[in-house]
Enzyme design. Structure first.
Site, PDB file in Angstrom:
ATOM      1  N   CYS A 195      10.116 -10.087 -35.953  1.00 25.24           N
ATOM      2  CA  CYS A 195      10.792 -10.628 -37.144  1.00 25.24           C
ATOM      3  C   CYS A 195      10.522 -12.120 -37.384  1.00 25.24           C
ATOM      4  CB  CYS A 195      12.293 -10.383 -37.035  1.00 25.24           C
ATOM      5  SG  CYS A 195      12.990 -10.695 -35.401  1.00 25.24           S
TER       6      CYS A 195
ATOM      7  N   HIS B  44      17.202 -15.088 -40.063  1.00 24.71           N
ATOM      8  CA  HIS B  44      16.699 -16.020 -39.055  1.00 24.71           C
ATOM      9  C   HIS B  44      16.335 -17.331 -39.743  1.00 24.71           C
ATOM     10  CE1 HIS B  44      16.766 -12.952 -36.150  1.00 24.71           C
ATOM     11  NE2 HIS B  44      15.496 -12.620 -36.074  1.00 24.71           N
TER      12      HIS B  44
END
Lengths: 337, 337
Positions: free
Chosen positions: A129, A242
């Protein structure tokens, strides 16, 4: 339009559910859809559009006739089950770490290196990710200026560690607010109102596996095996999205305005960079946003040809499910299925 | 032992209260203690050991006879009130940003550059919290290897923004857990379950003031005005303790073991670096710890003579109140009062 038989393996997990949602939202051309999970979840019902699907465990004939299987059930499952899909003639798009560094397996972010899919051998890897969102910005910089070195610090959401991790953040937060003792089960340390500078296990060089994924996967995706990269990966008490603080040394000099224009023009990248209005990428802003958000772009005066920036993206969407579905779409559009 | 008349200006704030606690815990040689705050707080009672002190607002004669005044009431108050202390013959240790870059004002972390206090002119500045904890580690590295360049990313606690900020984090967190709307007053964006890549205001170069404090104050404290430094400062939903991810380029090569030994031997620094046992500095571990914790020390293979590390410290204690009290102690020990 041709339609495909699709399987989602790990369909009950956070990423698996996001894969189903993404397939539906993007009107993926599905003929038949199978939802697959562990024996424990078999028999459970999952709603998909107007259908109620029954979760199946893997059987000998599970993948007969499957064209594309999206996997997000962990490395062990991928290693064991992906070969069954391949044997049955299907293609695996795998979200785990199992095959990413295998030289026979393309590791793909479609906007960046979709053309690596041309010679796939039925197993395709979805990158980590944190890596996916970062390479979305590195690619246009690499093309225009060349990359010399990256220093990365991440601010990663707990959802990257799965549903139990999210539950634990909330449970710990409630306990802390109530003045009660905090329990760690999924995380090895308190995550509520704390940061944990460890994601995944430690390797022999004292980097974590997550940190080395950012190095190795970025080099592979950008086809720059010697690119100088160093990373520190930190989990913070954020649920979705994130964040990354990125220091980038380029090979050539640049104008800041040029770089902002470059990002503004990059597909699926969104420039959010208005310091005077206190606008910059936030993690909460990624919850319903499939783009990579970039801002805080400024010249790093400590080194020639260098800049700092801050980026956020939804780790379950572009960082996982969406990227996997985009890979499948690329395969279809380019007649690679 | 000689005793001193001490004033704490901003005594009702988070740092002010921590200053009082620190003075008591360290048995600071107090003859008489005055607690000073805004007109709004005047008359409030504050417990100090077995005394009940009455908060005073600043009057014409407030600082008569005061030997040392510890300030933590913001830059505006410092600029206005510090000259009154000086005029009355006392010494100011100021926690605000008001005088830090004034060439006539020593900017001091006692373990690092206590000797800069020798020529003080009654006003002494306490550095920014993030800077204090970082220079505690940079000083031994600078002495042994020389510093070439620093790339910093911070993970800062909300208590650095004061009591209202802590209250807002908790209020937002409760609202989020209850599915209610989140209100921003102290922060310009949601801080619960989010990170904000802005601390203090933006400057013309698109860096924040906090980021430039880390550059300018570090150069001043280490007496290296040309040291290459770049910083990204981020607020995360942690209550106490700042974390920092630090990439350090040294002038000379090093052995990792040597650096660990160096930190282990440094006064008020604590080496917490056992990856195999998943031990490293945490922000929650700084709540009752006055040391700077350092760990995750590893060679940065992307550049010669470089390393990464992670540090945490209590931003209200070593980052503010404790350092101010240590400055006062240094003055006394070295007969500079």
């Amino acid at each position: 339009m041709k339609k495909y038989n699709v399987a989602v393996v790990g369909a009950t997990g956070l990423v698996g559910r996001e894969m189903l949602k993404t397939l539906s939202q993007r009107n993926f051309p599905i003929k038949n859809l199978k939802v697959i999970a562990s024996q424990r979840s078999a028999g459970k019902k999952i709603k998909f559009e107007d259908q109620e699907l029954t979760v199946e465990a893997v059987q000998a004939d599970t993948f007969a006739g499957i064209d594309i299987a999206l996997f997000s059930a962990g490395s062990d499952v991928s290693k064991e089950v992906a070969p069954l899909v391949k044997k049955a003639g299907g293609i695996v798009v795998d979200n785990s770490n199992a095959f990413r560094m295998d030289p026979d397996v393309p590791l793909v972010v479609p906007e960046v290196n979709g053309s690596d899919l041309a010679n796939h051998q039925q197993i395709i890897a979805n990158p980590n990710c944190s890596t996916i969102q970062m390479v979305m910005l590195l690619k246009p910089l690499a093309d225009k200026y060349g990359l010399k070195r990256l220093v990365i610090s991440t601010y990663q959401a707990v959802s990257g560690a799965g549903k139990k991790a999210v539950d634990e953040l909330f449970a710990q937060t409630k306990a802390h607010l109530a003045g009660e003792a905090i329990k760690n089960e999924k995380f090895n340390h308190q995550i509520a109102f704390n940061a944990i500078p460890q994601i995944d296990v430690f390797l022999d060089n004292d980097y974590t596996k997550e940190e080395m994924k950012m190095v190795n996967e970025t080099q592979k995706i950008l086809h720059t095996p010697e690119l100088a990269i160093t990373a520190t990966c930190v989990r913070i008490p954020v649920v979705y999205g994130h964040g990354e603080s990125l220091n980038i040394e380029l090979l050539k000099d640049f104008e800041l305005g040029e770089i902002k224009t470059l990002f503004a023009k990059t597909k699926n990248v969104e420039l959010v960079d208005q310091p005077a209005a206190e606008k910059y990428p936030l993690q909460v802003a990624t919850e319903n946003n499939d783009n990579v958000l970039v801002g805080r772009i400024r010249r790093d005066n400590s080194l020639k040809n260098s800049l700092n920036l801050w980026l956020t993206a939804n780790n379950l969407r572009k960082g996982a499910a969406l990227n996997a579905v985009q890979i499948a779409e690329y395969l279809i559009e380019n007649e690679l299925v």
